[in-house]
Design a protein around this motif. Structure first.
Motif, short mmCIF file in Angstrom:
data_model
loop_
_atom_site.label_atom_id
_atom_site.label_comp_id
_atom_site.label_asym_id
_atom_site.label_seq_id
_atom_site.Cartn_x
_atom_site.Cartn_y
_atom_site.Cartn_z
N MET A 43 -3.20 13.81 19.13
CA MET A 43 -2.57 15.01 18.58
C MET A 43 -3.09 15.35 17.19
N LEU A 44 -3.33 14.32 16.37
CA LEU A 44 -3.76 14.56 14.99
C LEU A 44 -5.13 15.24 14.93
N GLY A 45 -5.97 14.98 15.93
CA GLY A 45 -7.26 15.65 15.97
C GLY A 45 -7.12 17.14 16.15
N TRP A 46 -6.12 17.56 16.92
CA TRP A 46 -5.89 18.99 17.09
C TRP A 46 -5.29 19.61 15.86
N GLY A 47 -4.64 18.78 15.01
CA GLY A 47 -4.21 19.29 13.72
C GLY A 47 -5.39 19.72 12.88
N LEU A 48 -6.44 18.91 12.91
CA LEU A 48 -7.66 19.25 12.18
C LEU A 48 -8.33 20.48 12.77
N ASP A 49 -8.39 20.55 14.10
CA ASP A 49 -8.98 21.69 14.78
C ASP A 49 -8.30 22.98 14.33
N ALA A 50 -6.97 22.97 14.36
CA ALA A 50 -6.23 24.17 13.96
C ALA A 50 -6.44 24.49 12.50
N LEU A 81 -14.02 12.54 11.57
CA LEU A 81 -14.67 12.46 10.27
C LEU A 81 -15.72 13.56 10.10
N GLY A 82 -16.53 13.78 11.13
CA GLY A 82 -17.58 14.80 11.06
C GLY A 82 -17.02 16.20 10.90
N ALA A 83 -16.00 16.53 11.70
CA ALA A 83 -15.42 17.87 11.62
C ALA A 83 -14.70 18.08 10.30
N GLY A 84 -13.96 17.07 9.85
CA GLY A 84 -13.20 17.20 8.62
C GLY A 84 -14.07 17.42 7.40
N LEU A 85 -15.14 16.66 7.29
CA LEU A 85 -16.04 16.81 6.15
C LEU A 85 -16.77 18.15 6.17
N SER A 86 -17.17 18.59 7.37
CA SER A 86 -17.86 19.88 7.48
C SER A 86 -16.95 21.02 7.04
N SER A 87 -15.68 20.96 7.46
CA SER A 87 -14.73 22.00 7.06
C SER A 87 -14.45 21.95 5.56
N PHE A 88 -14.33 20.75 5.01
CA PHE A 88 -14.09 20.57 3.58
C PHE A 88 -15.20 21.20 2.75
N LEU A 89 -16.43 21.04 3.21
CA LEU A 89 -17.58 21.57 2.48
C LEU A 89 -17.60 23.10 2.46
N MET A 90 -16.87 23.74 3.38
CA MET A 90 -16.78 25.20 3.36
C MET A 90 -16.30 25.71 2.01
N ILE A 120 -8.03 12.81 6.39
CA ILE A 120 -7.81 11.43 5.92
C ILE A 120 -6.66 10.78 6.67
N ILE A 121 -5.54 11.50 6.80
CA ILE A 121 -4.38 10.93 7.50
C ILE A 121 -4.73 10.63 8.95
N GLY A 122 -5.37 11.59 9.62
CA GLY A 122 -5.71 11.39 11.03
C GLY A 122 -6.68 10.26 11.25
N TRP A 123 -7.70 10.17 10.41
CA TRP A 123 -8.71 9.12 10.58
C TRP A 123 -8.11 7.74 10.33
N LEU A 124 -7.28 7.60 9.31
CA LEU A 124 -6.65 6.31 9.02
C LEU A 124 -5.70 5.89 10.14
#
Length: 425
Positions: free
Chosen positions: A19-26, A92-101, A199-203
């Protein structure tokens, strides 16, 4: 705690981890949708009003169009080495890519280089999130033995954690920063804040994820690609039709609801942000309700058919009330009916594909649906002529929501026949 109870807790932790992965997606996609008017100005203002809007949507569509590549790559890996290892990488890959936006230079600062960097990051986000769906959804429904529909709905409701987070952040930024600050630091804050979800989802995944039991005991195949395309091509096409229909109608809602509220109904950024924050609740309820329909009907195919018929029946009166009667709060109902099919789709994929090729099939067929969905908002906008009047949008949105729902109906009917045939054999 008994062994069986401990096992059940572990399995439902897999649902939460998925579920947490879809939080990042959204978080990423909704963040982009919310700041789209700003993106249009700081990257594409030289193209004019319609051109800048279409270019902004096209850049967004890159993330959708590339998702099948990530889905197939990571799905094949998940069928060979397991779901949980893939889920570490994709988050990790999706989160960092979005952060760099949030660090991108604007067109005024870097010209075409800024647009190129924007496209590269949208490509990276889509690639990793395509891999996320190849494993997170199947992980959830493969981990539980009862209430798979509920597990599917809860997993998909993770999308709404992300929606709530980004709408809350956007509302704070729009409320407390000066209006012009959205074009300087405001839009960057919206993207930067998503790193918290990552960070929360990956941990959580590193601490609690275990391998999906159904995959562990399944017979493995040397080449999931070959097996999928030689033995299960019809189920893949069936799932693809369903996901094309769902993702198309859902992205019409997701991408255009901020535009409808702010540009057609002329709501302030703060009020639109408030409505879209509350939207996360209707989205979660719709997702879970769709999943519960699976357990109620005891058939994912019949449940999916029911959700499509609900959309077809309710979309015109809902959009009439929003656009003609100017009731922006009914965007919540629009969202509720649009999201219903997603609570079904995880179990739908499980019912049509075996574990040995399921992640590859999910990565291809679900993400393949984004090839059509990538153009949903663009096609609807062109049909409405990017008008600021409600009438063109009523026609354009209704037509696009109905025809895409018909694809779901067709898929459901084929799936019912496939499942009946499999039971006879």
């Amino acid at each position: 705690m008994s062994y069986e109870a401990g096992t059940q807790v572990s399995r439902w932790r897999n649902v939460v981890g998925s579920m947490l992965g879809w939080g990042l997606d959204a978080y990423d996609f909704v963040a982009y949708a919310f700041v789209a008017p700003v993106i249009a100005q700081v990257f594409f203002s030289q193209l004019g009003r319609l051109g800048s809007m279409l270019a902004t949507l096209a850049a967004f569509s890159v993330s959708l169009a590339v998702r099948p590549l990530g889905g197939v790559f990571f799905g094949n890996l998940a069928d060979k080495v397991g779901r949980r290892y893939v889920l570490y990488m994709t988050m990790l890959g999706a989160g960092l890519s979005s952060f760099l936006m949030g660090f991108l230079p604007t067109y005024a600062q870097a010209g075409l280089v800024a647009i190129a960097l924007l496209i590269i990051l949208r490509f990276a986000v889509g690639f990793f999130l395509g891999g996320e769906y190849s494993s997170s959804g199947v992980m959830a429904v493969e981990s539980v033995t009862k209430w798979r529909g509920l597990a599917s709905g809860i997993m998909q409701a993770g999308f709404d954690i992300g929606i709530f987070g980004v709408t809350f952040t956007y509302t704070l930024v729009a409320t407390y920063l000066p209006e012009n600050a959205m074009y300087t630091i405001g839009w960057r804050i919206v993207f930067w804040s998503g790193i918290v979800t990552t960070i929360i989802g990956w941990l959580f995944r590193r601490r609690f994820l275990t391998e999906a039991p159904e995959w562990e005991v399944a017979e493995k195949v040397r080449s999931p690609y070959r097996t999928l395309f030689t033995k299960y091509w019809l189920p893949v096409i069936t799932i693809l039709l369903a996901t094309m229909g769902f993702l198309y109608e859902y992205y019409v809602m997701l991408e255009l609801s901020p535009f409808v509220l702010q540009n057609v109904l002329n709501y302030s950024s703060a009020l639109a942000g408030l409505i879209l924050t509350v939207l996360s609740a209707s989205d979660a309820i719709g997702s879970i309700f769709g999943g519960v329909l699976v357990d109620w009907f005891r058939s994912s195919a019949r449940a999916l058919l029911a959700t499509a018929l609900i959309i077809i029946a309710l979309i015109y009166p809902t959009m009439y009330a929003i656009l003609i009667l100017s009731n922006g709060w009914l965007v919540l109902l629009w969202d509720f009916i649009a999201v219903l099919p997603v609570g079904v789709l995880q179990v739908y994929i499980r019912d049509l594909l075996p574990p040995s090729v399921r992640a590859t099939g999910a990565g291809l067929s679900y993400n393949g649906g984004t090839w059509l969905a990538a153009w949903a908002a663009i096609i609807t906008t062109l049909m409405a002529g990017a008008s600021t009047r409600p009438e063109p949008w009523l026609t354009a949105i209704t037509i696009n929501m109905i025809w895409s729902s018909i694809l779901i109906v067709i898929s459901s009917m084929i799936a019912i026949a496939l499942i009946k045939r499999a039971r006879r054999e």
